[in-house]
Design a protein around this motif. Structure first.
Motif, short mmCIF file in Angstrom:
data_model
loop_
_atom_site.label_atom_id
_atom_site.label_comp_id
_atom_site.label_asym_id
_atom_site.label_seq_id
_atom_site.Cartn_x
_atom_site.Cartn_y
_atom_site.Cartn_z
N ARG A 1 3.87 -2.66 5.83
CA ARG A 1 3.08 -3.05 4.66
C ARG A 1 2.39 -4.38 4.98
O ARG A 1 2.62 -5.39 4.34
CB ARG A 1 4.01 -3.16 3.45
CG ARG A 1 3.35 -2.93 2.10
CD ARG A 1 4.38 -2.79 1.01
NE ARG A 1 5.15 -1.57 1.15
CZ ARG A 1 6.47 -1.50 1.02
NH1 ARG A 1 7.17 -2.57 0.76
NH2 ARG A 1 7.09 -0.34 1.17
N ASN A 2 1.55 -4.31 5.97
CA ASN A 2 0.94 -5.50 6.54
C ASN A 2 -0.52 -5.19 6.85
O ASN A 2 -0.82 -4.19 7.52
CB ASN A 2 1.71 -5.89 7.82
CG ASN A 2 1.12 -7.07 8.54
OD1 ASN A 2 0.08 -6.99 9.17
ND2 ASN A 2 1.81 -8.20 8.46
N SER A 3 -1.44 -6.03 6.38
CA SER A 3 -2.86 -5.71 6.53
C SER A 3 -3.29 -5.73 7.99
O SER A 3 -4.10 -4.89 8.41
CB SER A 3 -3.71 -6.69 5.71
OG SER A 3 -3.48 -8.03 6.11
N MET A 4 -2.79 -6.66 8.80
CA MET A 4 -3.15 -6.68 10.21
C MET A 4 -2.67 -5.41 10.91
O MET A 4 -3.40 -4.80 11.71
CB MET A 4 -2.56 -7.92 10.89
CG MET A 4 -3.19 -9.22 10.48
SD MET A 4 -4.92 -9.38 11.03
CE MET A 4 -4.69 -9.57 12.80
N TRP A 5 -1.46 -5.00 10.62
CA TRP A 5 -0.92 -3.78 11.22
C TRP A 5 -1.77 -2.58 10.86
O TRP A 5 -2.11 -1.74 11.70
CB TRP A 5 0.53 -3.58 10.80
CG TRP A 5 1.13 -2.31 11.31
CD1 TRP A 5 1.28 -1.14 10.64
CD2 TRP A 5 1.63 -2.09 12.63
NE1 TRP A 5 1.85 -0.19 11.45
CE2 TRP A 5 2.09 -0.75 12.68
CE3 TRP A 5 1.75 -2.87 13.77
CZ2 TRP A 5 2.64 -0.19 13.83
CZ3 TRP A 5 2.31 -2.32 14.92
CH2 TRP A 5 2.74 -0.99 14.94
#
Length: 294
Positions: free
Chosen positions: A163-167
């Motif tokens: 739940r990570n925008s970069m990922w």
């Protein structure tokens, strides 16, 4: 007088040790023997605990602790600092300050989500229909409003750890990645990501995330190896959903005092067409979901 590089380093190290010494003394002097279960002493030249009492309670040598408080250049371990911090009853901010002055890796940050005030949550909800999310330095999404969930379900519906925008930006297949101006933004995004990373390099979770991104995304690996760094600033992110159309946004971040690196990111629409398209998306969030699975 010209100061050589080595002299600058020595001078800087000396100032840091002076600050460490002053900090330890100030914390020691605010604690009475009664606070830690010791019998009161009738005659004390200084307020608070004596050095030997701190050493005894922390389980360290009196000479070693004296040298530490005098600012001498000695090695110190995480375990010893933990014992001293507990003895001196340091709060989380003071404990982190002690670690940084001692040049020891800062322990993992506490649960930021549990520290968010109800006011922050209310503000987050009240920003709708503008998408907004509270994220940490690693870009993990901690809390978000309904508008953000409608704009980027790939983040909010991802399993724990993703739940990570970069990922999501770097690992989503191109057919499912709604960010259509990624090529324009990706280099600067990684440079700003490094800016935050350098300030949290002692965070093992941050280190693991970087390694996972390097392993999963050749594009991220290539950009990460450039060593580029940039101060975080507003940027444009354009999303395209086939059943809705383009939603062009500008992101603005606001730092939160709950924990260094924690920020609220708000998405504003750059034109009326984007605002109208997003209104349709917010009314029916299913329109953002891909029509296929991998």
């Amino acid at each position: 007088m010209t100061i050589t590089i080595s002299e600058r380093r020595t001078s800087g190290g000396g100032r840091r040790r002076d600050e460490l010494a002053a900090f330890l003394r100030s914390r020691r002097e605010r604690i009475t023997p009664e606070d830690v279960g010791l019998p009161p002493a009738p005659r004390r030249r200084t307020p608070g605990l004596r050095r030997e009492e701190v050493a005894q309670l922390a389980g360290v040598g009196v000479t070693w602790y004296t040298w530490l408080e005098q600012g001498r250049p000695i090695n110190v371990s995480t375990q010893v600092l933990d014992a001293i911090a507990t003895t001196l009853r340091l709060d989380p901010v003071e404990r982190e300050h002690l670690y940084r002055l001692s040049e020891v890796a800062v322990p993992p940050e506490p649960d930021v989500a549990s520290a968010l005030t109800e006011d922050v949550r209310t503000i987050l909800a009240g920003l709708g229909p503008m998408p907004a999310v509270v994220a940490n330095a690693r870009s993990d999404a901690l809390f978000w409003n309904d508008a953000y969930a409608a704009l980027f379900p790939a983040v909010t519906e991802a399993p724990d750890g993703e739940r990570n925008s970069m990922w999501q930006f770097f690992t989503l297949p191109p057919c499912c990645n709604p960010c259509v101006n990624l090529d324009e933004q990706v280099a600067e995004s990684v440079a700003m990501f490094r800016y935050r990373y350098v300030r949290h390099r002692d965070d093992p979770e941050f280190q693991r995330l970087v390694q996972r991104l390097v392993d999963a995304s050749p594009r991220f690996e290539k950009l990460w190896r450039t060593q580029d760094v940039a101060v975080p600033k507003p940027c444009q992110k354009d999303f395209l959903y086939p059943r809705v159309g383009k939603v062009a946004t500008r992101t603005t971040s606001f730092d939160l005092s709950v924990r260094p690196g924690t920020r609220m990111v708000v998405y504003t629409f750059v034109d009326e067409a984007s605002r109208a398209n997003f209104a349709r998306l917010l009314a029916d969030p299913s329109l953002a979901r891909p029509d296929h699975a991998h």
